[in-house]
Design an enzyme around this catalytic site. Structure first.
Site: not given
Length: 643
Positions: A541, A560
């Site tokens: 992301h 992440c």
């Protein structure tokens, strides 16, 4: 003029009197204080966890809250409740590695059947074949192997009694080829000791020699060790999922009976065994590097890997570092800085002139040119010692065996150890960028999956671990915080609930609500995320925290993978261009499916080759290599008694 504190005190006392002091408990007093002075205590919103960016809360007038005190409404009595205990959600843990159990091979299932071996094939004949007569040599023989391997040996020789590795009174040609592969296991990062087979001492000839117990024992041991080699080459010597909760790999089973049948049928053994190893360019490059290191001498100049040297300080390690900088510099570098290095040869004072040299060397090695000599600068310039590099290569080769043999000509490779993301298309690296990965306390997991979709202007579903560990303590005292900070709360049925109406202390760690952050410039995921749904809730992301990408060490997230150029990666996996991605972003929240099958490898390799085959080494930020090496040693130790 009265002090402000006295004015506020007087106002509070007056209001308390108006609402009956006897009816206000501790919770009501807190509510009253908030009505008087607002919910914004200092105006700073705390960091929300893995993806969030600290930001200032909106001014009170923007929240619809007048700055002057409002008339106080009657406060109802709230019956105190005992808060439920809050048990923090723990991260995955590392385990005490357990090796595969070894079991005795049960030779009692092998009975004389009247088969005879003729020129390499098995054909029916009269009882009393050479193989039958040799079975007595197994009566007191103890051979242990992995459970599946032992079962395969028992089944194969019970149904197909005959020699695979022996012809006459000596090993076959195929046995010699297999022995050579077993002895060369070290060139693949395997331990040759795991596959040792004692060569039979043959002193007789003819039928009597075939009855020699040494030959039947050699036969069975060869089958057990060759099958072990096939197992290790195909799937690795250790089970990665037994290392930690961060490791998550699909099983890679081996058809051992089919392997025995194939080798008995006369396949080229060398080619067959080589084919059990991963068949990708990275594995070949790592193996080539390992063989090269084994042949070369150790570095003569070794710099302390823990050196920390700042401008103006002195160190006996500085002259060694400068020598290596000079040795590794290209012609342009030496023309620019060679004279400065020569003029300061042997000096231990880190002068401003030498700071400029180090900054140039840092930049040449892809590091932040800050002039501070630390571990990453030493590793980049001085390199890793030969012994350490060999260990990193052995770990990398083992880890590649956990993966598919063919990584795919088009794939995304995220190497957490190197903080990089690479997109490869049709065998060519089209895109590479910096990443931010999980911190040592919130490590990025190690697995592979398949890309599915891109979310534009995404919502961020806050993980339960972050709600419990980081948000809950504040929400207990400030339940309306999520409403003000741009989050949505819903129950299990999906019904929206104002955060301010929830008693966050009632359920302890068992929060029965879902929390998500709405799309915005302050959203923790930035403007897009790229999903490959997995049980670890890990994805790629964007991020508002762009400054992190300028750092050399970027293990900073909650797991992440943050991309320095998310639009380029999204365009690449979608098979489009950045203009398309930009247009989609202007349209608000939406999703777009990845229509091709593109594997994504969320990996951790401290030794990894580029497309040209040049191996680059990275620090072991999660200390995983040491755990793999310990498990490998434990595996060898457990196998030693079976030889």
């Amino acid at each position: 003029m009265l002090p402000v504190s006295r004015v506020k005190t007087g106002l509070i006392l007056a209001l308390v009197a108006a609402t009956s002091l006897s009816s206000i408990n501790a919770a009501s007093a807190e509510n009253l204080f908030q009505r008087l002075f607002g919910n914004n205590r200092g105006g700073t919103v705390v960091n929300q966890g893995p993806h969030a960016t600290p930001r200032r809360a909106q001014p009170m007038q923007q929240q619809g809250i007048p700055q002057q005190a409002q008339p106080v409404q009657p406060v109802s009595v709230v019956k105190p409740t005992k808060p439920a205990p809050i048990i923090k959600v723990s991260s995955p843990s590392y385990y005490t590695y357990k090796t595969a159990a070894l079991v005795p091979v049960d030779f009692s299932k092998l009975q004389p059947t009247g088969s005879v071996e003729i020129t390499g094939s098995i054909e029916p004949s009269e009882p009393g074949t050479p193989f039958d007569r040799s079975l007595s040599g197994l009566i007191d023989y103890q051979l242990t192997a992995e459970k599946e391997i032992a079962a395969a040996i028992e089944k194969h020789y019970a149904s197909q009694p005959g020699f695979i590795w022996v012809l006459g009174s000596a090993p076959r040609v195929r046995a010699e080829a297999a022995m050579a592969m077993l002895q060369d296991a070290g060139s693949y990062g395997l331990d040759p000791q795991d596959y040792q087979v004692a060569r039979p001492q043959v002193t007789a000839s003819g039928q009597q020699a075939l009855s020699d117990p040494a030959l039947i024992r050699y036969e069975m041991t060869m089958s057990a060790r060759v099958l072990r080699y096939i197992r290790d080459a195909h799937a690795g010597r250790i089970n990665p999922n037994l290392l930690s909760g961060y490791h998550d790999f699909a099983a890679k089973p081996v058809d051992y009976e089919a392997a025995l049948n194939a080798m008995a049928s006369g396949v080229d053994i060398k080619t067959y065994l080589e084919g059990q190893h991963p068949q990708n360019a990275e594995y070949a490059a790592l193996r080539t590097e390992l063989k090269s290191l084994e042949a070369e001498r150790e570095h003569t100049i070794i710099v302390d890997p823990k050196l920390l040297l700042k401008p103006g300080e002195t160190s006996a390690e500085l002259p060694k570092l400068l020598t290596l900088i000079d040795q590794k510099g290209d012609a342009a570098f030496k023309a620019a800085h060679g004279a400065t290095i020569s003029a300061n040869a042997g000096g231990e004072l880190y002068t401003p002139e030498l700071v400029a040299v180090v900054k140039a060397a840092q930049q040449a090695h892809g590091l932040k040119p800050d002039g501070v000599v630390g571990g990453r600068t030493v590793a980049a310039i001085a390199g890793v010692s030969k012994a350490d590099r060999i260990e990193k290569l052995e770990v990398a080769l083992e880890q590649l065996r956990w993966h598919p043999s063919d990584l795919g000509s088009t794939h995304v490779f995220l190497n957490a150890a190197a903080f990089t993301a690479t997109y490869r298309e049709n065998g060519t690296d089209k895109l590479s960028m910096r990443t931010v990965v999980g911190s040592p306390t919130h490590q990025t997991s190690f697995f592979y999956d398949e890309l599915e979709q891109v979310d534009y202007n995404p919502y961020w579903g806050v993980p339960r671990s972050i709600i419990v560990n980081e948000m809950l303590p504040r929400l207990i005292n400030d339940p309306g915080y999520l409403d003000r900070a741009g989050y949505e709360v819903s129950d299990a049925s999906g019904k929206r609930i104002p955060s301010s109406t929830i008693n966050w202390a009632a359920n302890g760690s068992n929060i029965p609500y879902n929390v998500r952050q709405t799309p915005s410039e302050a959203n923790a995921l930035g403007e897009l995320k790229i999903l490959f749904p997995n049980k670890h809730a890990i994805y790629m992301h964007d991020t508002p925290q762009k400054a992190f990408f300028s750092r050399d060490a970027r293990a900073l997230s909650h797991g992440c993978v943050r991309l320095s150029d998310p639009r380029a990666m999204a365009a690449a996996v979608l098979g489009t261009d950045v203009a398309h991605v930009a247009a989609k972003l202007k349209q608000g929240h939406s999703t777009e499916k990845v229509t091709r099958k593109i594997p994504v490898y969320v990996a951790y390799f401290t030794a990894w080759p580029n497309q040209a085959g040049e191996v680059h080494y990275s620090p072991d930020v999660y200390d995983r290599d040491a755990k793999v090496l310990a498990a490998l040693r434990k595996t060898s130790d457990s196998r030693a008694p079976s030889i």
